[in-house]
Design a protein around this motif. Structure first.
Motif, PDB file in Angstrom:
ATOM      1  N   ASP A 139      18.772 -34.560  11.324  1.00  0.00           N
ATOM      2  CA  ASP A 139      17.467 -34.102  11.846  1.00  0.00           C
ATOM      3  C   ASP A 139      17.424 -32.573  11.936  1.00  0.00           C
ATOM      4  N   LYS A 169      17.067 -31.132   8.437  1.00  0.00           N
ATOM      5  CA  LYS A 169      15.692 -31.292   7.966  1.00  0.00           C
ATOM      6  C   LYS A 169      14.763 -30.271   8.649  1.00  0.00           C
ATOM      7  N   ARG A 216      15.335 -26.900   7.120  1.00  0.00           N
ATOM      8  CA  ARG A 216      14.771 -26.824   5.781  1.00  0.00           C
ATOM      9  C   ARG A 216      13.253 -26.672   5.852  1.00  0.00           C
ATOM     10  N   ASP A 217      12.628 -27.419   6.773  1.00  0.00           N
ATOM     11  CA  ASP A 217      11.170 -27.333   6.882  1.00  0.00           C
ATOM     12  C   ASP A 217      10.740 -25.960   7.396  1.00  0.00           C
TER      13      ASP A 217
END
Length: 987
Positions: free
Chosen positions: A256, A259, A262-263
């Motif tokens: 999580d 992610k 990365r976002d």
């Protein structure tokens, strides 16, 4: 548009003409009916007049009780009545006089009665006022007593508050002293180093992850630390890059977090999930630990790291079964002596020395440390600084709590004391007012009591006057009755013959019976005859009307307007074709304008991006410059330390080992190359002042003393020194090591003295003792003098910064006000805006400042892009703002109005005139407006006779005085002439 409006107006006129023709035709058709109706109405009113006469005759016949008169007798009766009125005029005047006397007596009686009622009201008001004032006096006395009590209690409360404020200030000063001590410690430990962008980015990313994911614990390097400082480098090398990894509770949390990073595009990181990472088996760990207990020269890396049990798995994953050895020889013995006996690959050991050397399980050796390793190793030393910072934060929190208890803003000691002072002032004012009001109330009460006494006395007099007025009324009534009887007797002499002739005994009864009916008859007959006259005139007017001529004129007007409308429509069609062509050209022009606008927006975007890039580059340059200055300061401190060490060696007569000539040559080459590489940086720093007085010459690389120390240090041979002694150490470790060496030297000196006694040692010792004592005293004196100079320098620097910031703030505030005043106008009532900004707000005197001005209704732009007049107004505003802080006795301005228009010249003149009481101003100008507003003129011309310059002056103040005299004289003349004054007022 004009053609369309003309067409619409003509259409309206044609429609109006059509309606007028129709109306005339309609009026012509109804004209006959109107004439018939008028004739019918005339006949009806004529018949009504005949019937009215018959009704009046019937009324006279019906009143048989009082008699009747013919038309001629009624006319005669009117004449008799007029004659009787003339005969009774004198007695009637006497009657009127008697009536007036009666009315006057009644008015006096009514006036006395009214005065009596009014006096009764005043008497009641006086009694009520006396009662109210008595109550008010008692209330004021009680209020004054209470105010005195409140004033006493408020003064006592103010004394208590001042005592509490003194105690609060004492506690706060103590906390401030502790904070200053901690700040000094942080400055000595070089706590002012700033983290680079990458470190800030990583810390920011970890803070964001902790906020979004509770399972994120933090970096491993922040969660653990070595048990001793000497293990810092070894633990850093053993952990490697895993020390910068982020510890999380589960693998899902790691996914999580990845992610999320990365976002959000906040970089990359390595995660260590505590539930899935692989750690060495407990059996192998215990086996190596048992070996380490037998040989104290090495120990497990995991055992020298302090960490919570929650994060122990992450530490074991990072360092594994790595062993920390005291030296490289111990590591070789541990790794290579067991390699022949180790039959299993898993029994091989990875060893790390205290100096950072590594022997891997494969047998490869790695030596030396990089700058990154040293920096990472120093992070645990920074954790101690974090503890000091934590203590600092606690003290700051304690100070804030103390401030919150004492109160800030409206609740602070100062505010409360001010409120109490205001309350005391209000109470004193209230007491003073109450005393004044009480005195006024007593005075008013005395006046009302006197008024009440006077009212009672006046009331008795009015009662006497009322009795006298009633007697006068009675006498006046008797006189009126007497005069009224005389009037009736005279009238009877004229009415008696007429009564005998008509047989009507009572003429008054006849007037009462028939007089009203006759008046109604005459009035109605008059109304009927007047209305008949109006109807006759109206019928005559209608007969004279000619509708045929009106109809012909309206038809002709309508035809004319229809022709004009037709011509206007043709003109509109021609204009429409021309408008279509113009609209096509206008569309092409708008398309070109749109393209130009888009291109301008693109260029503005490019300029905006370039400015942002320039601003960011300037910020980076400032940060790099500060880092360079910090490094230079550190280098100066090291040079000073080197100088002290070499001087101490010379004083102690210690022969330092010298390197060979080849090594010396290489060192000289390195120095030359380093000097060439740092020349540019040194030249850039040469213009900057030194930050401390202690390192004035040590900060200059080309200084003869620094060059000599560098040359002497380059000749020293460090090859025989232990690797452990070459490591950088903290101040505490250095002191401990120095004590160890001094103890060892002392022991060796004792052994030498015991082996070979020297008979002259005592004399030599005394001589050296005196020399050492003198040197130590000189050193301590120099050190104390250096410390005092450093303190004095810091004090002066702080005072300089305070004075600079004070002047800057006041000048900036004055600049905004003055520039706004000088750019105000009726069109722009808010004026412009101008301000100053510093390049370096921390140390403003080491950088420059920027001056920006925005004239009214203009966007922000650089000063170079402003017009000459705008620059002049801005420069004068800054000059006057500086003058407001440190006033000058006079100004000399040389053609400052060259680029100004008349409006701005007038503004400058007005400002100088307003401030003429603060300073004198000498202006060299070619503008008439400056001449008009000045107090005197000075001209320079050539004197032909002496062939030199000549000065000519003219005092303008005397003309102002003469003008004022003439103005006052004109006012006096106007005051002497009422006619002229009224005329001026009317104008």
């Amino acid at each position: 548009i004009e053609s369309s409006e003309a067409i619409q107006a003509l259409k309206k006129r044609v429609a109006s003409d059509e309606r007028g023709v129709a109306r005339i035709e309609k009026d012509k058709a109804s004209h006959g009916k109107k004439l018939s109706a008028l004739q019918t109405e005339i006949d009806e009113y004529t018949e009504q007049e005949s019937e009215l006469q018959k009704e009046y005759d019937e009324v006279k016949e019906s009143e048989t009780g009082v008699g009747s008169m013919t038309e001629e007798q009624e006319v005669q009766y009117e004449k008799v009545r007029d004659v009787a009125a003339v005969a009774s005029a004198a007695p009637r005047r006497e009657l009127h006089t008697a009536v007036r006397v009666l009315e006057s007596a009644r008015a006096r009686a009514a006036k006395v009665s009214e005065e009596k009622k009014e006096l009764i009201g005043r008497k009641e008001d006086a009694e009520r006022s006396v009662e109210e004032l008595t109550q008010r006096k008692d209330t004021l006395e009680k209020s004054l007593e209470k105010t005195q009590e409140d004033l006493t209690s408020s003064e006592a409360e103010l004394q208590d508050l001042q005592k509490s404020a003194s105690e609060y200030q004492t506690k706060r000063d103590a906390i401030e002293a502790q904070l200053d001590k901690i700040n000094n410690s942080l400055r000595q430990a070089k706590d002012d180093r700033r983290k680079d962008k990458e470190e800030e980015r990583v810390l920011s990313a970890i803070s964001a992850l902790k906020r979004h994911f509770p399972g994120v614990k933090g970096r491993l390097v922040d969660l653990c630390r070595p048990s001793q400082n000497r293990y810092n480098l070894a633990v850093t090398v053993a952990g490697g890059k895993d020390m910068d990894s982020i510890v999380v509770d589960t693998k899902k949390t790691a996914f999580d977090a990845i992610k999320y990073m990365r976002d959000q595009r906040i970089g990359t990181a390595t995660f260590l999930p505590l539930d899935t990472i692989q750690i060495p088996s407990p059996e192998s760990t215990e086996r190596i630990r048992a070996m380490a207990e037998k040989d104290k020269r090495y120990r497990l890396a995991a055992d020298v790291i302090r960490v919570d049990d929650e994060y122990r798995r992450a530490v074991l994953y990072a360092v594994g079964n790595t062993v920390v050895c005291d030296s490289l020889d111990v590591a070789r013995e541990l790794c290579f002596s067991r390699r022949g006996n180790a039959g299993n690959v898993d029994d091989r050991i990875k060893a790390v020395t205290l100096t950072g050397m590594v022997i891997s399980k494969a047998g490869t050796m790695t030596g030396g440390t990089t700058k990154d390793d040293s920096n990472r190793a120093g992070r645990w030393s920074e954790q101690k600084l974090e503890e000091i910072r934590g203590k600092k934060e606690k003290l700051e929190v304690e100070r804030e709590e103390l401030d919150s208890l004492a109160g800030r803003g409206s609740g602070s000691h100062t505010a409360k004391a001010e409120d109490l002072r205001n309350t005391i002032g209000n109470l004193r004012n209230k007491a003073q007012y109450s005393k004044s009001d009480l005195e006024y109330t007593k005075k008013k009460l005395k006046e009302q009591a006197a008024l009440l006494k006077s009212s009672k006395k006046t009331f008795a007099n009015l009662e006497t006057q009322q009795a006298e007025a009633e007697v006068d009324i009675k006498e006046a009534n008797q006189q009126v009755e007497k005069r009224r009887k005389a009037v009736r007797d005279i009238e009877e002499e004229h009415y008696a013959p007429f009564r005998e002739e008509t047989g009507i005994r009572d003429l008054r009864a006849y007037d009462e019976a028939i007089g009203k009916a006759r008046e109604d008859f005459v009035k109605k007959r008059t109304d009927i005859r007047e209305h008949l006259a109006k109807l006759t005139a109206k019928k005559k007017y209608e007969d004279e009307k000619d509708y045929d001529a009106k109809l012909a004129s309206a038809t002709k007007k309508k035809t004319k307007h229809e022709k004009e409308l037709k011509k206007a429509i043709e003109t509109e069609e021609e204009l429409t074709s021309e408008v279509s062509e113009i609209k096509a050209k206008l569309a092409d022009a708008e398309s070109s304008l749109k393209q130009a606008t888009e291109k301008e927006q693109e260029l503005e975007e490019v300029v905006r991006e370039a400015r942002d890039a320039l601003k960011e580059a300037e910020g980076d340059c400032s940060k790099v410059q500060k880092q360079v200055n910090a490094e230079d300061n550190d280098l100066a401190v090291l040079r000073q330390t080197l100088h002290e060490t070499l001087q101490k060696a010379k004083v102690d007569e210690v022969d330092l080992p010298v390197a060979s000539d080849d090594d010396e040559m290489e060192e000289d080459d390195d120095e030359v190359e380093s000097s060439d590489l740092s020349g540019g940086r040194r030249s850039r720093r040469s213009s900057q002042p030194s930050t401390t007085q202690d390192s004035t010459h040590f900060s200059q690389r080309s200084n003869s003393m620094v060059v000599k120390d560098r040359k002497d240090a380059s000749n020293v041979d460090f090859s025989n020194m232990d690797e452990d002694l070459k490591m950088r150490r903290s101040a505490a470790e250095k002191e401990k090591l120095q004590q160890k060496f001094e103890s060892k030297i002392s022991k060796l000196n004792q052994e030498i003295e015991g082996i070979a006694p020297n008979m002259k040692a005592a004399d030599a010792f005394d001589t050296m003792t005196v020399k050492v004592k003198t040197t130590v005293d000189d050193f301590n004196a120099a050190k104390e003098e250096s410390r005092k100079a450093n303190e004095e320098f810091n004090k002066i620097r702080k005072d300089r910064s305070h004075k600079f910031n004070t002047a800057f703030k006041k000048i900036d505030a004055a600049l905004k006000t003055i520039y706004t005043d000088m750019t105000k106008s009726k069109k722009h009532p808010l004026g412009g805006n101008a301000y100053l900004s510093l390049d370096d707000s921390d140390e403003p005197y080491r950088g420059g400042m920027k001056f920006n001005a925005m004239p009214p209704m203009k966007r922000f732009r650089d000063m170079e892009q402003l017009s000459g007049g705008e620059k002049t107004i801005a420069a004068l505003s800054l000059l006057f703002a500086i003058h407001s802080y440190r006033p000058a006795p006079f100004f000399i301005m040389d053609e400052v109005d060259a680029a100004l228009d008349n409006v701005n010249v007038n503004k400058v003149c007005n400002y100088i005139s307003q401030r003429s009481s603060d300073f004198q101003c000498i202006v060299i100008s070619l503008k008439d407006m400056f001449y008009e507003n000045s107090e005197s003129l000075v001209g320079i011309c050539r004197d032909v006779s002496s062939n030199s310059s000549r000065t000519m002056t003219l005092d303008l103040t005397k003309f102002d005085k003469e003008k004022e005299k003439r103005s006052r004289r004109g006012d006096d003349l106007e005051s002497d002439s009422p006619t002229k004054r009224r005329k001026v007022s009317a104008q």
